[in-house]
Write a protein that holds these residues in place. Structure first.
Motif, PDB file in Angstrom:
ATOM      1  N   ALA A 129       8.038   2.320  12.190  1.00 15.41           N
ATOM      2  CA  ALA A 129       7.220   3.359  11.125  1.00 15.41           C
ATOM      3  C   ALA A 129       7.603   2.998  10.117  1.00 15.41           C
ATOM      4  CB  ALA A 129       7.087   4.596  11.737  1.00 15.41           C
ATOM      5  N   TRP A 130       6.787   3.685   8.956  1.00 17.63           N
ATOM      6  CA  TRP A 130       7.304   3.706   7.539  1.00 17.63           C
ATOM      7  C   TRP A 130       6.617   4.734   6.852  1.00 17.63           C
ATOM      8  CZ3 TRP A 130       4.989  -0.152  10.434  1.00 17.63           C
ATOM      9  CH2 TRP A 130       3.588   0.015  10.236  1.00 17.63           C
ATOM     10  N   PHE A 131       7.057   5.176   5.560  1.00 20.59           N
ATOM     11  CA  PHE A 131       6.137   5.906   4.776  1.00 20.59           C
ATOM     12  C   PHE A 131       6.443   5.659   3.178  1.00 20.59           C
ATOM     13  CE2 PHE A 131      10.634   7.729   4.670  1.00 20.59           C
ATOM     14  CZ  PHE A 131      10.525   8.730   3.371  1.00 20.59           C
ATOM     15  N   GLU A 132       4.958   5.790   2.660  1.00 20.08           N
ATOM     16  CA  GLU A 132       4.997   5.507   1.339  1.00 20.08           C
ATOM     17  C   GLU A 132       4.427   6.735   0.390  1.00 20.08           C
ATOM     18  OE1 GLU A 132       3.616   0.855   2.053  1.00 20.08           O
ATOM     19  OE2 GLU A 132       2.073   2.749   2.291  1.00 20.08           O
ATOM     20  N   ALA A 133       4.483   6.509  -1.007  1.00 24.28           N
ATOM     21  CA  ALA A 133       3.854   7.432  -1.720  1.00 24.28           C
ATOM     22  C   ALA A 133       2.801   6.712  -2.418  1.00 24.28           C
ATOM     23  CB  ALA A 133       4.829   7.870  -2.759  1.00 24.28           C
ATOM     24  N   ALA A 134       1.622   7.388  -2.609  1.00 24.00           N
ATOM     25  CA  ALA A 134       0.357   6.940  -3.283  1.00 24.00           C
ATOM     26  C   ALA A 134       0.868   6.336  -4.830  1.00 24.00           C
ATOM     27  CB  ALA A 134      -0.557   8.162  -3.342  1.00 24.00           C
ATOM     28  N   ALA A 135       0.193   5.575  -5.306  1.00 22.24           N
ATOM     29  CA  ALA A 135       0.486   5.062  -6.582  1.00 22.24           C
ATOM     30  C   ALA A 135       0.494   5.901  -7.339  1.00 22.24           C
ATOM     31  CB  ALA A 135      -0.748   3.961  -6.771  1.00 22.24           C
ATOM     32  N   PRO A 136       1.703   6.135  -8.370  1.00 22.25           N
ATOM     33  CA  PRO A 136       1.845   7.186  -9.506  1.00 22.25           C
ATOM     34  C   PRO A 136       0.769   6.740 -10.588  1.00 22.25           C
ATOM     35  CG  PRO A 136       3.905   5.552  -8.854  1.00 22.25           C
ATOM     36  CD  PRO A 136       2.686   5.222  -8.181  1.00 22.25           C
ATOM     37  N   LEU A 157       4.631   3.369  -3.575  1.00 23.97           N
ATOM     38  CA  LEU A 157       5.993   3.254  -3.461  1.00 23.97           C
ATOM     39  C   LEU A 157       6.457   3.280  -1.967  1.00 23.97           C
ATOM     40  CD1 LEU A 157       6.643   5.892  -6.169  1.00 23.97           C
ATOM     41  CD2 LEU A 157       6.983   3.457  -6.595  1.00 23.97           C
ATOM     42  N   THR A 158       7.333   2.419  -1.630  1.00 24.41           N
ATOM     43  CA  THR A 158       7.526   2.396  -0.313  1.00 24.41           C
ATOM     44  C   THR A 158       8.936   2.989  -0.403  1.00 24.41           C
ATOM     45  OG1 THR A 158       6.725   0.004   0.138  1.00 24.41           O
ATOM     46  CG2 THR A 158       8.789   0.767   1.557  1.00 24.41           C
ATOM     47  N   LEU A 159       8.912   3.946   0.583  1.00 20.00           N
ATOM     48  CA  LEU A 159      10.065   5.135   0.582  1.00 20.00           C
ATOM     49  C   LEU A 159      11.273   5.060   1.903  1.00 20.00           C
ATOM     50  CD1 LEU A 159       7.880   8.080  -0.357  1.00 20.00           C
ATOM     51  CD2 LEU A 159       9.039   6.537  -1.826  1.00 20.00           C
ATOM     52  N   GLY A 160      10.676   4.502   2.777  1.00 23.74           N
ATOM     53  CA  GLY A 160      11.489   4.502   4.004  1.00 23.74           C
ATOM     54  C   GLY A 160      10.870   3.656   5.248  1.00 23.74           C
ATOM     55  N   VAL A 161      11.815   3.067   5.980  1.00 27.41           N
ATOM     56  CA  VAL A 161      11.388   2.175   6.909  1.00 27.41           C
ATOM     57  C   VAL A 161      12.435   2.562   8.317  1.00 27.41           C
ATOM     58  CG1 VAL A 161      11.059  -0.317   7.856  1.00 27.41           C
ATOM     59  CG2 VAL A 161      10.859   0.356   5.578  1.00 27.41           C
ATOM     60  N   LEU A 162      11.451   2.713   9.347  1.00 28.65           N
ATOM     61  CA  LEU A 162      12.115   3.030  10.592  1.00 28.65           C
ATOM     62  C   LEU A 162      12.118   1.702  11.573  1.00 28.65           C
ATOM     63  CD1 LEU A 162      13.200   5.801  12.216  1.00 28.65           C
ATOM     64  CD2 LEU A 162      11.108   5.370  13.605  1.00 28.65           C
ATOM     65  N   GLN A 163      13.392   1.350  12.072  1.00 31.46           N
ATOM     66  CA  GLN A 163      13.285   0.423  12.820  1.00 31.46           C
ATOM     67  C   GLN A 163      14.282   0.703  14.270  1.00 31.46           C
ATOM     68  OE1 GLN A 163      14.735  -2.002   9.310  1.00 31.46           O
ATOM     69  NE2 GLN A 163      13.662  -3.810  10.336  1.00 31.46           N
ATOM     70  N   PRO A 164      14.441  -0.234  15.251  1.00 29.42           N
ATOM     71  CA  PRO A 164      15.134   0.015  16.447  1.00 29.42           C
ATOM     72  C   PRO A 164      16.489  -0.097  16.001  1.00 29.42           C
ATOM     73  CG  PRO A 164      13.371  -1.398  16.807  1.00 29.42           C
ATOM     74  CD  PRO A 164      13.465  -1.081  15.311  1.00 29.42           C
ATOM     75  N   TYR A 165      17.471   0.712  16.253  1.00 26.31           N
ATOM     76  CA  TYR A 165      18.811   0.813  16.155  1.00 26.31           C
ATOM     77  C   TYR A 165      19.398   0.048  17.209  1.00 26.31           C
ATOM     78  CZ  TYR A 165      23.450   2.645  15.612  1.00 26.31           C
ATOM     79  OH  TYR A 165      24.910   2.832  15.334  1.00 26.31           O
ATOM     80  N   LEU A 166      20.155  -0.997  16.869  1.00 24.47           N
ATOM     81  CA  LEU A 166      20.836  -2.078  17.696  1.00 24.47           C
ATOM     82  C   LEU A 166      22.344  -1.310  18.010  1.00 24.47           C
ATOM     83  CD1 LEU A 166      20.367  -5.301  15.816  1.00 24.47           C
ATOM     84  CD2 LEU A 166      18.974  -4.266  17.522  1.00 24.47           C
ATOM     85  N   ARG A 167      22.342  -0.661  19.115  1.00 18.36           N
ATOM     86  CA  ARG A 167      23.418   0.173  19.565  1.00 18.36           C
ATOM     87  C   ARG A 167      24.624  -0.800  20.174  1.00 18.36           C
ATOM     88  NH1 ARG A 167      22.938   4.916  24.154  1.00 18.36           N
ATOM     89  NH2 ARG A 167      25.115   5.584  24.253  1.00 18.36           N
ATOM     90  N   GLY A 168      25.499  -0.452  19.500  1.00 20.27           N
ATOM     91  CA  GLY A 168      26.906  -1.207  20.150  1.00 20.27           C
ATOM     92  C   GLY A 168      27.234  -2.514  19.305  1.00 20.27           C
ATOM     93  N   SER A 169      25.992  -2.655  18.206  1.00 17.24           N
ATOM     94  CA  SER A 169      26.267  -3.928  17.384  1.00 17.24           C
ATOM     95  C   SER A 169      27.412  -3.706  16.446  1.00 17.24           C
ATOM     96  CB  SER A 169      24.968  -4.097  16.692  1.00 17.24           C
ATOM     97  OG  SER A 169      23.995  -4.585  17.683  1.00 17.24           O
TER      98      SER A 169
END
Length: 482
Positions: free
Chosen positions: A229-236, A243-255
């Protein structure tokens, strides 16, 4: 992941993006927060404007992800702020023409009083405006508010100017924890299942951290965790891109990151050759996938000369700031002239999208020994357009070679031969997967490694002077090479 998802963050035609202008209420909130933010912002490790006077805070967008409760209530509120920070260099004789300033993303909690366990996140108490009398703090330290953010990311499409996108379902009830690491952004781990990277300094346009990860996921690459998933802000207002604000990715546990593994090997007196070879293969696989997923170009003699001239200009700038570079400048410049001078090869060199800031700390090795590559943001100090420009893949290779040298010199006594062996093993692994050995064009590799070492000297001189001898040793070696 469906193929369509790969274009989610890269295909915003300017006319189709709704611009967002802050309201009078947003301006009032920022005015209420301004006195405490002027003190709090420069203390944050992700704030890039340290050492310059903060002269203005301009609201780009203010969103209530969880409205503050009325005065006297106990429940927290969650404010999402995009602020343009105007600054002035105190060393300048006169104020320069005001540029647009850097835009920062803030997530602020608002409470009547702060519980003791959140005391380290305190920003201050607002004394004026709509938030007068409220305590304001960094919301990402608050598990409850971090959970609110994840809930919006998991199940909401839009809140005000914020837009939330998803490539897969996200389970509810994942406990958050803040990762404690020195970096230019902020990361939260949820239930050891996902990691959410919050970008702090944001700019309009496709952000490489999302753009490249989506492209690699669509290509089927398993070397980079695919965005969930990810989230952005509408164009100023005045901009055609979000504006790209955040990115959700799998957490590589134990890495474990490659930097930590390399230092452990040095401390134990072990070589790192098998790991370096595998890491070279992983890098090549990422490059091959990027070349397949995104357009590539060929750098002719003129464009290669422009590339070399840019490296030479960066050397001039760095030598002005760090006079210790001056005795080595002629030898270093020779590396750039060999790349793009009159006697340089005129054949086209392939260029493509690359990582842009590859080093051991940008890699993770799982307990079963598999390498992954993370953080495709590139060098944050460089403009976004430059970070997205196609480059010869050897740029990433040079960054990793410099990282092996850093690791070896971090150990006492210094093991120069350890770094040399790792560098060779890495290049051999790269050649096995890519079919091309990066050492086959020594003038190209030397130029990129020299450019990286010059950047490192300037970086260390400004922020970590005790580390400056590490890149200076490489400068001495590279300046003497022929």
């Amino acid at each position: 992941m469906p193929k369509a998802a790969s274009t989610r963050s890269t295909a915003h035609p300017a006319a189709a993006v709704r611009a967002h202008a802050p309201s009078a209420a947003a301006a009032a909130i920022v005015e209420s927060l301004a006195p405490l933010l002027r003190e709090w912002l420069p203390r944050q490790r992700w704030f890039a404007g340290k050492g310059r006077d903060l002269t203005g805070l301009v609201p780009v967008a203010v969103t209530e992800l969880l409205p503050p409760v009325p005065a006297g209530g106990e429940g927290p509120g969650l404010l999402h702020l995009l602020l343009r920070v105007e600054q002035h260099d105190p060393g300048a004789a006169a104020a320069p023409p005001q540029g647009p300033g850097d835009c920062y993303q803030l997530l602020l909690g608002v409470r009547t009083s702060l519980p003791p366990h959140l005391a380290p996140s305190l920003g201050g108490r607002a004394r004026q405006g709509p938030l007068a009398g409220r305590t304001v703090y960094d919301a990402l330290h608050d598990p409850y508010l971090a959970g609110v953010l994840m809930d919006r990311l998991r199940s909401v499409d839009a809140v005000g100017p914020l837009r939330f996108g998803r490539a897969d379902r996200i389970p509810a009830g994942l406990a958050p924890r803040l990762l404690d690491a020195e970096q230019s952004n902020t990361a939260l781990v949820y239930g050891d299942v996902f990691v959410l990277k919050i970008l702090r300094r944001v700019v309009p346009g496709p952000h490489p951290d999302l753009e490249l990860a989506l492209a690699l996921a669509a290509e089927g690459s398993e070397r980079v965790p695919a965005p969930t998933a990810w989230f952005e802000a509408a164009a100023p207002a005045g901009s055609g891109w979000p504006l790209t604000l955040g990115v959700l990715q799998p957490y590589l546990r134990g890495s474990t990151d490659g930097w930590g593994l390399a230092l452990s090997a040095l401390a134990d007196g072990r070589d790192f050759l098998a790991e370096a070879t595998d890491l070279g293969r992983a890098t090549a696989e990422v490059h091959l996938a990027l070349a397949s997923a995104l357009p590539t170009v060929a750098l002719d003699g003129a464009r290669t000369a422009q590339l070399a001239e840019a490296m030479s200009r960066r050397l001039d700038t760095a030598a002005q700031a760090v006079p210790a570079l001056l005795p080595y400048a002629p030898g270093l410049r020779a590396a750039f002239e060999a790349l793009g001078g009159p006697g340089a090869p005129a054949h086209g060199r392939p260029a493509q999208r690359v990582h842009g800031d590859l080093h051991l700390g940008q890699t993770l090795r799982t307990p079963d020994g598999r390498w992954s590559v993370i953080d495709f943001e590139g060098e944050p100090a460089r403009p976004l357009g430059e970070r997205r420009r196609p480059q010869p893949p050897v740029r990433d290779v040079a960054g990793m070679l410099r990282s092996f040298d850093y690791a070896a010199r971090s150990h006492t006594p210094w093991h120069a031969d350890w770094a040399v062996r790792c560098r060779d093993a890495y290049c051999e692994g790269y050649a096995q997967a890519a079919g091309d050995d990066p050492r086959a064009e020594p003038e190209l590799l030397r130029a990129y490694e020299t450019d990286k070492a010059v950047y490192e000297v300037l970086y260390e001189a400004r922020g970590r002077p005790d580390w400056r001898p590490v890149p200076m040793a490489a400068i001495e070696r590279l300046a003497a090479e022929r």
